[in-house]
Design a protein around this motif. Sequence first.
Motif, PDB file in Angstrom:
ATOM      1  N   TYR B 214       0.837  -1.204   0.000  1.00 49.25           N
ATOM      2  CA  TYR B 214       0.000   0.000   0.000  1.00 49.25           C
ATOM      3  C   TYR B 214       0.877   1.262   0.000  1.00 49.25           C
ATOM      4  O   TYR B 214       0.661   2.209  -0.745  1.00 49.25           O
ATOM      5  CB  TYR B 214      -0.886  -0.046   1.242  1.00 49.25           C
ATOM      6  CG  TYR B 214      -1.848   1.105   1.416  1.00 49.25           C
ATOM      7  CD1 TYR B 214      -2.959   1.247   0.594  1.00 49.25           C
ATOM      8  CD2 TYR B 214      -1.659   2.044   2.440  1.00 49.25           C
ATOM      9  CE1 TYR B 214      -3.855   2.297   0.775  1.00 49.25           C
ATOM     10  CE2 TYR B 214      -2.542   3.088   2.631  1.00 49.25           C
ATOM     11  CZ  TYR B 214      -3.648   3.217   1.802  1.00 49.25           C
ATOM     12  OH  TYR B 214      -4.522   4.248   1.991  1.00 49.25           O
ATOM     13  N   GLU B 217       2.343   1.736  -3.399  1.00 54.84           N
ATOM     14  CA  GLU B 217       1.352   2.243  -4.364  1.00 54.84           C
ATOM     15  C   GLU B 217       1.210   3.756  -4.254  1.00 54.84           C
ATOM     16  O   GLU B 217       1.156   4.466  -5.257  1.00 54.84           O
ATOM     17  CB  GLU B 217      -0.011   1.574  -4.108  1.00 54.84           C
ATOM     18  CG  GLU B 217      -0.103   0.149  -4.610  1.00 54.84           C
ATOM     19  CD  GLU B 217      -1.383  -0.572  -4.172  1.00 54.84           C
ATOM     20  OE1 GLU B 217      -1.545  -1.730  -4.565  1.00 54.84           O
ATOM     21  OE2 GLU B 217      -2.194   0.030  -3.424  1.00 54.84           O
ATOM     22  N   TYR B 221       2.186   6.658  -6.870  1.00 54.15           N
ATOM     23  CA  TYR B 221       1.167   7.626  -7.259  1.00 54.15           C
ATOM     24  C   TYR B 221       1.683   9.054  -7.082  1.00 54.15           C
ATOM     25  O   TYR B 221       1.580   9.902  -7.975  1.00 54.15           O
ATOM     26  CB  TYR B 221      -0.097   7.404  -6.420  1.00 54.15           C
ATOM     27  CG  TYR B 221      -1.056   8.567  -6.469  1.00 54.15           C
ATOM     28  CD1 TYR B 221      -1.817   8.814  -7.623  1.00 54.15           C
ATOM     29  CD2 TYR B 221      -1.183   9.447  -5.393  1.00 54.15           C
ATOM     30  CE1 TYR B 221      -2.690   9.895  -7.679  1.00 54.15           C
ATOM     31  CE2 TYR B 221      -2.049  10.522  -5.433  1.00 54.15           C
ATOM     32  CZ  TYR B 221      -2.803  10.753  -6.587  1.00 54.15           C
ATOM     33  OH  TYR B 221      -3.648  11.835  -6.635  1.00 54.15           O
ATOM     34  N   PRO B 234      -4.535   5.468  -5.478  1.00 55.88           N
ATOM     35  CA  PRO B 234      -4.907   4.166  -4.910  1.00 55.88           C
ATOM     36  C   PRO B 234      -6.108   4.338  -3.984  1.00 55.88           C
ATOM     37  O   PRO B 234      -6.347   5.431  -3.464  1.00 55.88           O
ATOM     38  CB  PRO B 234      -3.674   3.750  -4.118  1.00 55.88           C
ATOM     39  CG  PRO B 234      -2.578   4.655  -4.545  1.00 55.88           C
ATOM     40  CD  PRO B 234      -3.198   5.909  -5.047  1.00 55.88           C
TER      41      PRO B 234
END
Lengths: 426, 472
Positions: B214, B217, B221, B234
Amino acid sequence: MKALLLLLAAAVLPAADSNSVLIRNVSVHPVTGPDIQNGSVLVLDGKVAEIGPKIAPRGGARVVDGHGLQLYPGMINAGTNIGLDEIQALHDSVDLDEIGMFNPELRAEVAFNPSSQHVEVVRAGGITSLISLPGSGGGGGSVITGQAALMHLDGWTWEEMAVKPSAVMEMLFPQIQSGGGRRQAAAGAQRSYRDDENQYKERLRQVSLFFEDARRYEKAKTAGAPDFQRDIKLEAMLPVIDGKQALFVRASTERAIKDAVAFADKEKVKIVIADPREIGATGPLLKAHQIAVVLGKTLALPEHEDDPYDAPYTLPNEFFKAGVKICFGTFDVEFARNVPFEAAQAAAFGLPHDEALKALTINSAEILGAGDQLGSIEKGKLGDLILTDGDPMEAKTNIKQMFIAGKEVSLESRHTREYEKWMKRP
Amino acid sequence: MRYLVLSLSLLAATVGIDQAQTVLIRNTTVLTVTKGTVPNGDVLIENGKVAAVGKNVSAPANATVVDGSGKFLMPGIIDCHSHTAVEGSVNEGTVSDSSMVDIKDVLDPTDINIYRALAGGLTVSNVLHGSANAIGGQTTVIKLRWGKTAPELLFEGAKPGIKFALGENPKRQGYPPQGQGLFNAGAAAERRYPGTRMGVEEVIRQSFTEAKIYQAEWKTYKERAARGEHPIPPRKDLRLEPLVEVLEGQRYVHAHSYRSDEILMLLRTADEMGFKIRTLQHVLEGYKVAKEIAAHGAGASTFSDWWSYKIEAYDATPYNAAIMARKGVVVSLNSDSDELQRHLNLEAAKTMRYGGLNETEALAMVTINPAKQLGIDDKVGSIEVGKSADLVLFDKHPLSDFSKPLKVWIDGHQYFDRDKDLEMRPGFEQQKKALQEKQAAEGRSGRGHGGAAVNPGPTAGPMVDLTGGGRS
């Protein structure tokens, strides 16, 4: 030459389990008499033989120099479940709260595990004897849980440990079982106060009937009735109804105390009030009836949200001021060794210091019916003694040596052994 | 209702003593904890901070002077493990990882135990989620500012935390149903993973594996967005967010633990995943792995003498604190209890018997050491110029079992005064009596409760809630 001297010394040293000892050059706190600076106490064959400023060794007593130390009688915890409860959460290790409403024939003594790790742990706190109760105080609707034993914290078997095997009969006085307040409301309880009160009255009626049964049993027995049959439950009640054995009545609220005293009056039995959480207006009543109180934890939360923050701290002094004889228990296993600190907290909040000490020693012994054997350093009493480097009610004080019936006992425990073992880990 | 009225009275009363800003506490034994003891010393409080410590400090004209002669002044006591002031249950027990819930959202500033603890000299608490889950809820540090609102209790600038729990408690709901017992979830409870210590390790490993994905991600991003691209963000995950904060050092891990195997397991899992354990809580067998705890840099917050209440507490020893301290661990003593938090100074005294710590080391266990563990030692935990004026005046040395707190200040405001408390009691009694009479009158006239029998309130049974905070 040196070796020879050592050999000779060894030859005159008493055996390791000797129960005669002379402690010299020590500050003696007999509790029932004035303190003696630089005094001596001689214990012969387990009993205190002499107390004085200077005593010459005799009777093969081992000599202990108590220079700079304090000598007190061993302390007593007048309410525990030691011996019957090893690990609270593991039921297999717990022998409390037998099934049944009336169990006067049950004896805590016979299930007291002499190898319980708690024995050594509690002893290390300066406690030489304690009451082991058959009930936890909350168990399963029982009213008479059985006979509580006054145990020495030394001995190979429970038989050797017992000072007074059936010291008192434990009774959980019926109470109105309403938790009340917001929590019960949140749980959606439907019972009214009246329902709870009726249930309570019914239980009291059953208790009275049981006592009535015991009385009729005694009559039949005394009369030598031809069809008389022995009943071990009712037989066990005879010392209670004859006033020879006190009922150790757990009553936490003002109402329960009042009801218990009324009950004792009606049944003409001797009672001790145990673990009260409030005094209310019961002081004069208890004083008038000369009913003693075994206090539970001082270091506790107030019972009610609107009680003063220090209500449990001042409670012991409230009883004392009312003229009620008090002593301390903890009514648990885990913190039984901390009973001196419960007394100290009471002293911080008003109880005179000497009364706090008496409530750990002589009062406890007298309330438990062992005032002739324990609770003070007096000629003829058992040589239960602790040598300390300070006030035994202070956590920072070290208990240096302990004697139970004149025999020195180890202050090692599971806890000290772990300490020594793991401090050495490289 | 009567409780509410009384609580309001206490609030009003607090405002009454909450005024003096400049205070000189004079001629007292000052136990600074970090800078020695000043006999016959003075401490000046200005603007909520300690402005001077020493001898013969002169009082500014506007100062309230408190005579401390024969008394002892120590820093406000800090509890690294509390469940006080939590509304309702402390456990979100339905999931093995409940990192999405936050204790901060359920603080109850009217919990009477705040005041009771203040009266025992406690000024700061680390308020934790319960121990039902391998990864529990978010935790918060508060000051015991009795009478203030929930947001005003929060310790400004204290780093938030998260509760972890190892051993018997998190695996309890994984046991086969065994009926009712003190520590059993009960026959009716549905089983939920994990049911073993192995499973507890796996939950932590799995959650942090997800958290790292996570985190990556979001990193990708943000990098793409920074380059002027227009990536789709995300999906926000409230469970993983606090774990990313742990990975990034923005949130402390306070881990409930007992046995040496599970303690070592957590340290190794954290090492592998790249985060730090800030404190091990309870840590009853910490003495067996003190070396490893010290090497990791974790603090240890333990009980003074709890033991034997369950099998994982059977190897406990009251020498634990001393052993860990001697082996280089920063150790504190905590309460985990509305009751015990009222006398942590007396718990500290036990370390002198059990392991031979000196007075300063003992006091540090409930002051500067928990402050260090919570990362607030620059603000509280000792009596030093520039630190918050969180102070407790005792009638005797606080390591004596015969002592009691007389006055307590937080940020220079007096929040507890024993004399005032005693003074106000007759008034409370009168209010209570008046309310009871009113209630009785309403009952007789058929109003209020419709004439039904009224439950008079708590009359029996212990008030301690074993189902909520309960035993650890």
